[in-house]
Each structure stands twice: as structure tokens, then as C-alpha cells.
Write an enzyme that holds these catalytic residues in place. Structure first.
Site, PDB file in Angstrom:
ATOM      1  N   ASP A 319      -4.993 -18.994  11.366  1.00  0.00           N
ATOM      2  CA  ASP A 319      -6.333 -19.507  11.666  1.00  0.00           C
ATOM      3  C   ASP A 319      -7.067 -19.935  10.384  1.00  0.00           C
ATOM      4  O   ASP A 319      -6.604 -19.671   9.278  1.00  0.00           O
ATOM      5  CB  ASP A 319      -7.123 -18.402  12.393  1.00  0.00           C
ATOM      6  N   GLU A 322      -8.040 -25.200   8.231  1.00  0.00           N
ATOM      7  CA  GLU A 322      -8.356 -26.643   8.088  1.00  0.00           C
ATOM      8  C   GLU A 322      -8.526 -27.016   6.615  1.00  0.00           C
ATOM      9  O   GLU A 322      -8.250 -28.163   6.305  1.00  0.00           O
ATOM     10  CB  GLU A 322      -9.623 -26.965   8.893  1.00  0.00           C
ATOM     11  N   ASP A 432     -12.108 -23.346  19.142  1.00  0.00           N
ATOM     12  CA  ASP A 432     -13.252 -22.639  19.723  1.00  0.00           C
ATOM     13  C   ASP A 432     -13.996 -23.488  20.743  1.00  0.00           C
ATOM     14  O   ASP A 432     -15.114 -23.962  20.504  1.00  0.00           O
ATOM     15  CB  ASP A 432     -14.188 -22.185  18.604  1.00  0.00           C
TER      16      ASP A 432
HETATM   17  C1  GLC Z   1     -11.969 -18.507  14.733  1.00  0.00           C
HETATM   18  C2  GLC Z   1     -10.828 -18.696  15.734  1.00  0.00           C
HETATM   19  C3  GLC Z   1     -11.003 -17.749  16.874  1.00  0.00           C
HETATM   20  C4  GLC Z   1     -11.065 -16.323  16.357  1.00  0.00           C
HETATM   21  C5  GLC Z   1     -12.192 -16.183  15.330  1.00  0.00           C
HETATM   22  C6  GLC Z   1     -12.188 -14.818  14.657  1.00  0.00           C
HETATM   23  O1  GLC Z   1     -13.182 -18.882  15.268  1.00  0.00           O
HETATM   24  O2  GLC Z   1     -10.776 -20.010  16.198  1.00  0.00           O
HETATM   25  O3  GLC Z   1      -9.936 -17.891  17.789  1.00  0.00           O
HETATM   26  O4  GLC Z   1     -11.301 -15.441  17.400  1.00  0.00           O
HETATM   27  O5  GLC Z   1     -12.029 -17.147  14.320  1.00  0.00           O
HETATM   28  O6  GLC Z   1     -11.009 -14.581  13.992  1.00  0.00           O
END
Ligand code: GLC
Length: 723
Positions: A319, A322, A432
Site C-alpha cells: 500500500d 504511489e 479507497d
Molecule cells: C490506505 C489503504 C487502505 C488501508 C489504509 C490504512 O488508505 O488504501 O486500504 O486500510 O491505508 O492502512
């Protein structure tokens, strides 16, 4: 099994000296010609920029761009390729987490193209002018691969031949996954798992979001929250649950923290303008960012996953890659000063509106221009110029090392950020989203568009990440999620609980049925997924891939799920039905709620309003096609599947190839699999079935078929086959 056709219709039009992104398979060779020779487009190059202009015919349709908001046909909107952590996903947003600059045009003239350029591009698709497609590239260094064929299926095949076969996850990843930001400790995870089994709701995996870490430091695990982790992982696996931890790209600046120390000592981080390690904040506070452009850094990063694989973990989600940047220290300082100055006044009026502007700290473009990376050939490049590769390279490094860390076992991997070509290493989720009906609809378009781009293993946060889901939206979204290869329910910490039992008893019962139906369909889905990968054609496809009628060209809210089934999800509130287009052939309507239910109706090709009560999903079996179902299980590998139900709509002859492999290893690459070709033929006496078994180093588990066929009058024929 993974034999690819030769690239017969692809030519690379090169401008300048493009950065080699690795989106294209290294072993592929294509003809390279100068960009000036590019057909179809008018190309203008001035001041280091490029504009590509194409005149669209009135009825041309433009598809592609993978993960983007808006319609399936991309006309009428501006799009950008610049990977961005952005939420909520409002309709006007031009770019999300992934950049997939592969498009095709169909209509008067058909062709496709892939613009291999790893930074921002603008795609003005009939937005400024209704009949013009204009692409602007702030550079003259790019490769444009032109697929000079008109048939969309063939264009996609050329693209996937160029960029590689889609990722195949382990079979358990076709099960359902439950997630939340966060289930913060083992006790909570255990309670969730227990509840699934107690309520007899199938589930295969539970996501571990950032709270499992020590102060959000990547590659750490809080032992107080997850004591005896390896034992816990093993015990969960015995019960049929995989744990899937999240990993973030930023490395906390903290001497004494091993990842930081190693990265620092080996000079692995991106550099700021002064040549120091670039600093910006994400979840853990101030961080450095690994320079994934370098092979050495990718390998180092990828090896860290052993911390988890050594403890039995088999899946991950990458995650914030980007990358996401909350702020840089200098910007925060300026913002603070400005806010103090405003707030220290007694008489505040319009200035208050500036507070909001000042606080716009997240993911500013200037941050991405303020650091550099180093390519393997030693070249220093400004990050902004290769921005869209950050997640690609992080996840590539992860995948390459997971293959080594888990020899012979397929790894499970998701990434949020992506670039074209990442589909061969990993799945992606679409970030998200929000618990909005509009996002349920957009989810349909994205599934199809991402399939064009090779991301077969994909799905949205089912139920929605931000905002509050209603029970009805949850049901309808799960009814769509059940057709996403990645079927994961996920939401953020501030929202209501979203597990299937979090609403009311009726909703729980409906969601259990949805999940049982999903599991019953896994033999069909897995067979069709593997076939789609082998044939390099979308697993989830729009109607126009199969049908030529005018209406089929327009439909954006129905899709083919494999080759036998068409799905028409309900995506509007309080609807108890919807309009459906049934193209060309006859269809067997199956308004499924429970996998055991059979309320089958034969329908002639036409447009209809079909009813779909809250517990029903409009599904249609194509004429002369078959689909297979198994008994639902609590998790994918609960027991071997011995018996299949074959559902068929047979007015003449139908065939289905059921596919099986061990679901866990890479044996399928050497052809270790079993196939059972099931044939049904209508005769004067009824419907005859015949089967052909083909085993290559893997023994078919199925020993019995229960056939349920329907003919054009809706008459049912039952038979059974012992293999
Ligand atoms: C980002 C991710 C989400 C995750 C959050 C906390 O927003 O896209 O899926 O729950 O981070 O890690």
C-alpha cells in the site's frame, strides 16, 4: 500451457529516448519506427512536449485506461495518468492509484495503442471537443505501441502478448476475504474467524491492516498484539484462514530500526535536491522512500518479506506506493506559520477560508518533483519523470523475492499503485472508494476496464471503504463482489462494522447465501479464469466482445463472467429489478439467491425489465453453454471437490472444459493439470452427456457429475455421470 501467439500487428513508434519502464516483456521484439511515421494520429511536437490528436467518428467508442472513474466508454471526460492516493473518488477526479495507458477505439476504424511513458499524460477524450481525442505528453521521449487490428479481442490479445500473461494467484484467493482498518490484534482476528465458522459463512482470508505494526513501521510486528505469531498463523491456516498483512512503502526515520539502518547504510533511499535522503511523512511520521528503480534495492526490499513468510504468511498487500505523501516538513512548517498567523487574529473573516487551502498538504505534485531516483545504469532521474513506476517496481521486487522465499508455492499479492505490466506479478485493488451507490456502478466499469489491461485479479473494497454502508448497499455490493476474482470486504476505522453479520438477521442470511453461491461457482470461475489467462482474453468482458448488435455496443452495466454466464448487477437503491439487454441468442435466466435454488426461465433475445428482489442476482446462462457448481465449502481447500453439478442450457450442443490443478504450485506452467471436457447434445430422446478426461501429471479429483439441463422450452433433464 502458457504459449503465446506471435505479435503480428504491433509496431512501436518511438520518439526520442524513452525511459525503459519494463512494462513490455523483455523477450518481445517488435518493429521500431520513428514517431513521425505514426498513422491515425496527427502528432505535434514543440517545446519538449507532444500532442497526439485523433479525430473520432461520431459513433466511435473509446475504451481502456484501466483503473479510472467514469463510464466504460471513455468519451466525454478528461483523464490523467499520475498515480495518486486520493479519496473520496469524486466523479471529476482524473487519476487514481494506477496508470494503464492502453486504449482502443472501435467503430468506424478500430485500433489500439499503448503509450509507454511513466509520468503524467492527459487524455482529453471528447471532453474539450466532442469528436477529438487529444493526448498531451509533457515530453518527447516515449514509445507508442500501435495494435493495428480492429477486433477488440485481438487488440487485447496483442497488448497482453506484449506486456505478459495475467497473474495467477493461489486458488484460496478465489475465496472471500474479510478486512478492516484494522483488526488490531490476534484476539480480534481470532474472534472474526470464529464467527465466520460459527455462522457457517465461507471465508478464506483476513486482512491485517497497519495496526499490527510497531508504530506503523514497515516489516515490524507488535508482539504484544500478536504474540507467538507463527503459531497463530499456523492455527489460523488449519482452520482455513490465511492472514494477509499490509506493507507500506515509507520507511520510518528512526536510527536503531533495522530497515532504516540498512537502507541508510547501503544508500537505498531516494535523494532530495541537496543529495540527502528525501524526507516526507506517511503513517509512521517522517520517512525515507526506497529507490525501487534499482535492482539492488528491489531485491533488498523483497527479501524483507521473509520476516513474514518465515512465519507462515503467504499473502500481502502493498500500500501507499504511489507513493502517498502526507506532507514534507518544509510545507508543514509554512502551513503552521500561516495558520498561527490567521488564528492569532481576533477578527477573522474571509481569511478563515485560507485555512483549508493551507491545509492542502497531501500528495502535492511539488513533493514528487523534489526528489530523485537512480536507474540501474547510474542515471539520476527526477522522481516525477518516472512517478508511475514507483509501485510497479516495489511490487515487482516483492514478487521476484516472494517467488524465491516460497519456492513452489504461489504467492498472493495485491498492490494499490500500479503501472501497465504489473498485471503479470500481482493483483490490484481499486483503493479507497466510498459506500456510495455510484461507486458500486463504477466498480462494474472498472472491473471490465481493468480486465482489458490484464488485471484479471482485481476487485474493489466491497461495501465501500469510506462513508457508511447501508444493509441494502452491502447486499447489492456483495452480489457484485461475488463475481470479482478478488472478493474482499474492507472499510476504514471510522465506519460501521461491515462483516456479513453486522446488520440484521435477514441481511446476514442473504450475505451467507451470496457467499455460498460464490463458493459454489469457484470451479467454474477458476476454470474460466485459467482459460482466459491461457487465451489472453478478458475474464470479465463487456457484451460487445461477444455480440455485434447495436445495443450490445452500448451496454455498460452487464458483463460476461467467463464464457457461459452474463451478469446484470443491481446497483441502484430500492430497486427490485432492472433493465437488461439479452443479445442474439436465447438465455436461461437464473435469478439466483441460494446456490440450491432453481427458478429458471427461458428468455428470447430482447430488452426486458427483470425483477430482482433484494436477495436475488440476475444471472443468465447463454444458449448452448454449460456451467459447473460445487457444494459450497467453508473455505476453498476444506476438502477435495468430488462432485459437480453441471447446469446447462442446451438447445443443440454445448461443451465446457472444467479445469483443475493443485491450486497452490506453479505446476500448471509445465502443464500439470487435469481437464474434463463435458459435452451435452440434444437428441430426440433427451439430452445426452459425454465426458473426456485429460490428465497431465495431476489426477482429476472429480468422480461424479449431476447434470441439470434445460432445453428451449425450459424443460428440465437430469442425469448423472460417474467418471
Ligand atoms: C490506505 C489503504 C487502505 C488501508 C489504509 C490504512 O488508505 O488504501 O486500504 O486500510 O491505508 O492502512
Amino acid at each position: 500451457m502458457m504459449q503465446h501467439r506471435a505479435l503480428l500487428h504491433t509496431i512501436c513508434y518511438r520518439s526520442g529516448a524513452p525511459f525503459q519502464t519494463n512494462a513490455v516483456l523483455p523477450e518481445i521484439t517488435v518493429d521500431i519506427r520513428p514517431a513521425a511515421a505514426l498513422p491515425y494520429f496527427t502528432i505535434t511536437q514543440t517545446d519538449g512536449k507532444t500532442a497526439l490528436r485523433y479525430e473520432l467518428a461520431r459513433h466511435d467508442r473509446v475504451y481502456g485506461l484501466g483503473e479510472q472513474l467514469g463510464g466504460l466508454n471513455k468519451r466525454g471526460k478528461m483523464y490523467r495518468t499520475y498515480n495518486t492516493d486520493i479519496s473520496p473518488h469524486q466523479p471529476h477526479i482524473e487519476t487514481l492509484y494506477g496508470s494503464h495507458p492502453f486504449l482502443f477505439i472501435t467503430g468506424e476504424r478500430g485500433f489500439g495503442f499503448f503509450l509507454d511513458y511513466p509520468s503524467e499524460m492527459m487524455f482529453d477524450i471528447s471532453h474539450t471537443h466532442k469528436d477529438i481525442l487529444e493526448i498531451t505528453i509533457p515530453s518527447q521521449d516515449f514509445d507508442l505501441y500501435l495494435f493495428d487490428v480492429s477486433e477488440p479481442k485481438q487488440i487485447v490479445r496483442e497488448y497482453l502478448t506484449l506486456t505478459g500473461s495475467p497473474y495467477i494467484p493461489p486458488k484460496w484467493a478465489f475465496g472471500y476475504q474479510q478486512c478492516r482498518y484494522s483488526y488490531p490484534d490476534a484476539e480480534t482476528v481470532q474472534a472474526i474467524a470464529t464467527k465466520f465458522r460459527e455462522l457457517d459463512i465461507p471465508c478464506d482470508a483476513i486482512g491485517m491492516d497497519i495496526d499490527y505494526m510497531v508504530n506503523y513501521k514497515v516489516f515490524t510486528l507488535d508482539d504484544d498484539k500478536f504474540p507467538k505469531f507463527a503459531e497463530f498463523v499456523a492455527q489460523m491456516k488449519t482452520n482455513g484462514f490465511r492472514l494477509v498483512p499490509i506493507l507500506d512503502a515509507g520507511v520510518k526515520v528512526e536510527p536503531g530500526y533495522a530497515i532504516y539502518d540498512e537502507g541508510k547504510a547501503n544508500d537505498y533511499f531516494c535523494k532530495d535536491e541537496q543529495g540527502e535522503d528525501f524526507v516526507a511523512a506517511v503513517w509512521p511520521g517522517l520517512c525515507h522512500f526506497p529507490d525501487f528503480l534499482r535492482e539492488e534495492v528491489r531485491a533488498w526490499w523483497g527479501k524483507q518479506y521473509r520476516f513474514f513468510t518465515d512465519q507462515g504468511i503467504e499473502g500481502f498487500w502493498n500500500d501507499m506506493n504511489e507513493p502517498a505523501i502526507f506532507y514534507v516538513p518544509e510545507k508543514m512548517k509554512q502551513a503552521r506559520e500561516k495558520i498561527y498567523a490567521i488564528l492569532s487574529k481576533d477578527d477573522i473573516g474571509r481569511e478563515l477560508t485560507e485555512v483549508g487551502d493551507t491545509m492542502e498538504l497531501f500528495n502535492r505534485r511539488e513533493y514528487f518533483k523534489a526528489f530523485s531516483q537512480r536507474a540501474d545504469d547510474g542515471r539520476v532521474v527526477n522522481h516525477d519523470a518516472v512517478h508511475n513506476l514507483y509501485a510497479f517496481d516495489m511490487t515487482r521486487g516483492t514478487a521476484e523475492q516472494l517467488k524465491l522465499a516460497m519456492p513452489g508455492t504461489r504467492y498472493f499479492l495485491l498492490s494499490r499503485g500500479s503501472y501497465a505490466g504489473l498485471h503479470r506479478f500481482s493483483g490490484i485493488w481499486t483503493g479507497d472508494n466510498s459506500s456510495w451507490w455510484e461507486h458500486l456502478e463504477v466498480n462494474i466499469h472498472m472491473l471490465i476496464s481493468l480486465n482489458f489491461a490484464g488485471f484479471f485479479y482485481t476487485g474493489a473494497d466491497t461495501g465501500g471503504f469510506g462513508a457508511e454502508v447501508s444493509p441494502e448497499l452491502m447486499i447489492r455490493w456483495m452480489q457484485l463482489g461475488m463475481f470479482s476474482p478478488l472478493f474482499r470486504n474492507h472499510t476504514w476505522y471510522g465506519s460501521r462494522q461491515q462483516e456479513p453479520w453486522s446488520f440484521d438477521p435477514e441481511t446476514t442470511a442473504i450475505l451467507r447465501d451470496v457467499l455460498r453461491l460464490r463458493y459454489a461457482m469457484i470451479p467454474y470461475a477458476y476454470s474460466e479464469y485459467m482459460r482466459a489467462v491461457r487465451e489472453l482474453r478478458p475474464f470479465i468482458a463487456p457484451l460487445f466482445f461477444e455480440f455485434s448488435g447495436e445495443r450490445s455496443q452500448q451496454v455498460e452495466d452487464q458483463f460476461l463472467y467467463g464464457e457461459s454466464l452474463m451478469i446484470a448487477p443491481v446497483y441502484t437503491p430500492n430497486a427490485r429489478g432492472r433493465f437488461v439487454h439479452l443479445p442474439e441468442s436465447r438465455w436461461l435466466r437464473w435469478n439466483a439467491s441460494r446456490c440450491e435454488d432453481r427458478a429458471m426461465t427461458v428468455m428470447q433475445p430482447d430488452d426486458y425489465y427483470v425483477s430482482a428482489d433484494i436477495h436475488e442476482v440476475p444471472m443468465f446462462l447463454r444458449e448452448n453453454r454449460l456451467c459447473v457448481l460445487a457444494e459450497p465449502m467453508s473455505h476453498v481447500h476444506e476438502q477435495p471437490i468430488r462432485k459437480l453439478t453441471v447446469l446447462g442450457f442446451v438447445t443443440n450442443a454445448a461443451e465446457f472444459v472444467y479445469y483443475e490443478d493443485d491450486g497452490a504450485s506453479y505446476g500448471y506452467r509445465d502443464g500439470q493439470c487435469a481437464e474434463l471436457t463435458i459435452r451435452a447434445r440434444k437428441t430426440a430422446a433427451g439430452i445426452e452427456v459425454s465426458c473426456e478426461k485429460c490428465e497431465h501429471g495431476y489426477a482429476l479429483q472429480i468422480s461424479e457429475l449431476a447434470c441439470e439441463f434445460y432445453d428451449e422450452h425450459g424443460k428440465q433433464f437430469r442425469s448423472s455421470v460417474t467418471l
